[in-house]
Design a protein around this motif. Structure first.
Motif, PDB file in Angstrom:
ATOM      1  N   ARG A 175       0.879  -1.327   0.143  1.00 46.06           N
ATOM      2  CA  ARG A 175       0.288  -0.015  -0.043  1.00 46.06           C
ATOM      3  C   ARG A 175       0.898   1.226   0.004  1.00 46.06           C
ATOM      4  O   ARG A 175       1.917   1.271   0.638  1.00 46.06           O
ATOM      5  N   LEU A 176       0.411   2.185  -0.765  1.00 49.59           N
ATOM      6  CA  LEU A 176       1.018   3.559  -0.801  1.00 49.59           C
ATOM      7  C   LEU A 176       0.313   4.649  -0.561  1.00 49.59           C
ATOM      8  O   LEU A 176      -1.048   4.536  -0.781  1.00 49.59           O
ATOM      9  N   LEU A 177       1.125   5.702  -0.068  1.00 45.31           N
ATOM     10  CA  LEU A 177       0.142   6.898   0.057  1.00 45.31           C
ATOM     11  C   LEU A 177       0.670   7.861  -0.888  1.00 45.31           C
ATOM     12  O   LEU A 177       1.800   8.049  -1.123  1.00 45.31           O
ATOM     13  N   ILE A 178      -0.194   8.432  -1.587  1.00 50.34           N
ATOM     14  CA  ILE A 178       0.188   9.575  -2.759  1.00 50.34           C
ATOM     15  C   ILE A 178      -0.352  10.766  -2.227  1.00 50.34           C
ATOM     16  O   ILE A 178      -1.518  10.888  -2.045  1.00 50.34           O
ATOM     17  N   GLY A 179       0.431  11.943  -2.297  1.00 51.20           N
ATOM     18  CA  GLY A 179      -0.172  13.147  -2.086  1.00 51.20           C
ATOM     19  C   GLY A 179      -0.007  14.000  -3.294  1.00 51.20           C
ATOM     20  O   GLY A 179       1.121  13.849  -3.963  1.00 51.20           O
ATOM     21  N   GLY A 180      -0.703  15.146  -3.518  1.00 51.68           N
ATOM     22  CA  GLY A 180      -0.634  15.798  -4.591  1.00 51.68           C
ATOM     23  C   GLY A 180      -1.776  16.826  -4.543  1.00 51.68           C
ATOM     24  O   GLY A 180      -2.462  17.012  -3.539  1.00 51.68           O
ATOM     25  N   PRO A 181      -1.810  17.757  -5.335  1.00 49.23           N
ATOM     26  CA  PRO A 181      -2.727  19.126  -5.389  1.00 49.23           C
ATOM     27  C   PRO A 181      -4.145  18.508  -5.284  1.00 49.23           C
ATOM     28  O   PRO A 181      -4.765  17.725  -5.877  1.00 49.23           O
ATOM     29  N   SER A 182      -4.722  19.146  -3.953  1.00 49.95           N
ATOM     30  CA  SER A 182      -6.072  18.723  -3.510  1.00 49.95           C
ATOM     31  C   SER A 182      -6.549  17.374  -3.387  1.00 49.95           C
ATOM     32  O   SER A 182      -7.653  17.159  -2.998  1.00 49.95           O
ATOM     33  N   GLN A 183      -5.640  16.489  -3.224  1.00 52.04           N
ATOM     34  CA  GLN A 183      -6.030  15.080  -2.727  1.00 52.04           C
ATOM     35  C   GLN A 183      -4.762  14.231  -2.232  1.00 52.04           C
ATOM     36  O   GLN A 183      -3.749  14.430  -2.119  1.00 52.04           O
ATOM     37  N   ILE A 184      -5.424  13.362  -1.241  1.00 47.13           N
ATOM     38  CA  ILE A 184      -4.503  12.263  -0.844  1.00 47.13           C
ATOM     39  C   ILE A 184      -5.071  10.777  -1.254  1.00 47.13           C
ATOM     40  O   ILE A 184      -6.274  10.607  -1.137  1.00 47.13           O
ATOM     41  N   LEU A 185      -4.243   9.998  -2.001  1.00 47.48           N
ATOM     42  CA  LEU A 185      -4.651   8.804  -2.493  1.00 47.48           C
ATOM     43  C   LEU A 185      -4.048   7.500  -1.902  1.00 47.48           C
ATOM     44  O   LEU A 185      -2.790   7.594  -1.196  1.00 47.48           O
ATOM     45  N   ALA A 186      -4.734   6.513  -1.563  1.00 49.57           N
ATOM     46  CA  ALA A 186      -4.214   5.352  -1.092  1.00 49.57           C
ATOM     47  C   ALA A 186      -4.170   4.254  -2.306  1.00 49.57           C
ATOM     48  O   ALA A 186      -5.342   4.280  -3.138  1.00 49.57           O
ATOM     49  N   VAL A 187      -3.119   3.949  -2.572  1.00 50.05           N
ATOM     50  CA  VAL A 187      -2.821   3.018  -3.802  1.00 50.05           C
ATOM     51  C   VAL A 187      -2.446   1.584  -3.622  1.00 50.05           C
ATOM     52  O   VAL A 187      -1.469   1.577  -2.755  1.00 50.05           O
ATOM     53  N   ASP A 188      -2.871   0.729  -4.042  1.00 52.19           N
ATOM     54  CA  ASP A 188      -2.383  -0.780  -3.747  1.00 52.19           C
ATOM     55  C   ASP A 188      -1.715  -1.031  -5.098  1.00 52.19           C
ATOM     56  O   ASP A 188      -2.095  -0.869  -6.280  1.00 52.19           O
ATOM     57  N   PHE A 189      -0.578  -1.773  -4.695  1.00 54.27           N
ATOM     58  CA  PHE A 189       0.354  -2.414  -5.797  1.00 54.27           C
ATOM     59  C   PHE A 189       0.622  -3.651  -5.617  1.00 54.27           C
ATOM     60  O   PHE A 189       1.055  -4.279  -4.508  1.00 54.27           O
TER      61      PHE A 189
END
Length: 387
Positions: free
Chosen positions: A32-46
């Motif tokens: 599981r990865l945490l991704i941060g960027g403009p206007s959002q946080i994403l949880a991403v599974d690899f």
């Protein structure tokens, strides 16, 4: 500002487990990865072959470009570099719940815990400040705010602390100040959090991010400079309460044979170091079809940093890179703000450190941009980390 009305992370779906033959067996383990960027946080599974967004946290106007997870309490701290907010969440498996926002200095871009994770330091690029937080209780409290002072670099109007990195002893934090062409040493002993040393660099260096290498009883610090696209290797000597930085080498972050197509716009980014040997630096805005990740190898016998090779980031503006958390650190994750691919996983040879030219997995930028920002330039991921 992060608001309580956030989108709850979705349940994790089924994931394939097959992996390419070129990959280490560990790569096929679900991550599981945490991704941060403009206007959002994403949880991403690899899953070893592909990325899947399993949840979103969207807040218009926010910029969670750096995060720290306190695993003992499942507390996630996120900067908002557009404001003075430090935002706090509870992360519980597939759910991310907003809890609070507290006010610190404006424009914080990096967070770092002390050794026991009771204190957290924020580097405020936007306001030239260093925030020291007490994070021992549920609600963070400001203990101290330190103003960065000293002469400014060419064409700089304020100081720009860009990172606060805990040293291998767990006592000092090293802070590159892009605006002042200097390195700051913050002493955490007895909760004093005072700048006890400054190391001046050449004019226009623009230090951004660094990383430590330990070899036997010796400590080294590798520093990537954004404005000059130089990587500097220092030996760090400890004498009681003092640190001494001895410069060993300075060279291009691109290596001698791979200069950027546009040296004027090029800007070095993030440093990731594997196994106290392999140093990776992201090169941004190079003017090439895609930006790149440079690989240097530290030679303990000669105490030298040697350029090894370069790999495509498969996108533009790789603001962050980070290593997977398995023993071999067999993957390098790349967060591209622009270009075709917003998120990339590159296989890393644990012996040579070499990155495969072809990604293990990539996710298009279009799938990783917050709603309403589809027409904005460079609106892709700014932060990536496996948790």
């Amino acid at each position: 500002m992060m608001l309580p009305s956030l989108v709850t992370l979705l349940s994790v779906g089924s994931m394939a487990t097959a992996a390419p033959t070129t990959m280490n067996a560990r790569d096929a383990v679900s991550r599981r990865l945490l991704i941060g960027g403009p206007s959002q946080i994403l949880a991403v599974d690899f899953n070893g072959t592909s990325f899947e967004v399993v949840g979103k946290n969207v807040t218009s106007g926010a910029a969670p470009s750096w995060m720290r997870l306190k695993s003992s309490t499942k507390t996630l701290y996120a900067v908002d570099e557009n404001t003075s907010n430090l935002n706090q969440f509870k992360l519980d498996d597939t759910k991310l719940s907003y809890t609070s926002s507290v006010t610190g200095s404006a424009g914080v871009v990096f967070l770092e815990f002390n050794k026991d994770q009771t204190r957290m330091v924020g580097a405020a690029y936007g306001s030239g400040m260093i925030d020291v937080w007490d994070v021992s209780a549920d609600t963070p409290k400001i203990l101290k705010q330190v103003k960065v002072e000293g002469a400014l670099g060419p064409n700089q109007k304020i100081h720009h602390p860009h990172q606060a990195l805990l040293d291998p002893t767990g006592r000092f934090m090293i802070i590159p100040d892009l605006g002042g062409d200097q390195i700051l040493v913050l002493d955490t002993k007895d909760d004093k959090y005072e700048i006890t040393k400054t190391v001046s660099l050449f004019a226009g260096a623009g230090p951004r991010h660094g990383g430590f290498i330990t070899s036997g009883n010796n400590t080294f610090y590798t520093l990537a400079c954004e404005l000059s696209n130089k990587v500097i290797l220092f030996q760090v000597d400890y004498t009681g309460d003092e640190l001494a930085f001895k410069e060993i080498s300075t060279q291009s972050t691109y290596g001698a044979e791979f200069p950027p197509a546009n040296a004027t716009s090029a800007a070095a980014g993030t440093v990731a170091i594997a196994n106290n040997k392999d140093v990776y630096i992201s090169n941004r805005l190079s003017g090439n079809a895609t930006d790149s990740i440079s690989h240097f190898v530290f030679d303990a016998k000669t105490t030298s940093l040697n350029f090894a090779h370069t790999a495509s980031s498969h996108g533009i503006l790789p603001r962050d890179i980070s290593l997977s958390i398995d023993k071999d650190q067999s993957l390098l994750f790349v967060a591209n703000q622009g270009g075709d691919n917003g998120l990339v996983a590159l296989h890393r040879c644990p012996v040579t450190g070499r990155l495969d030219a072809t990604p293990v997995a990539a996710k298009s930028l279009a799938e990783l941009v917050a709603p309403g920002m589809e027409k904005e330039a460079n609106a892709g991921p700014q932060f990536v980390q496996e948790i």
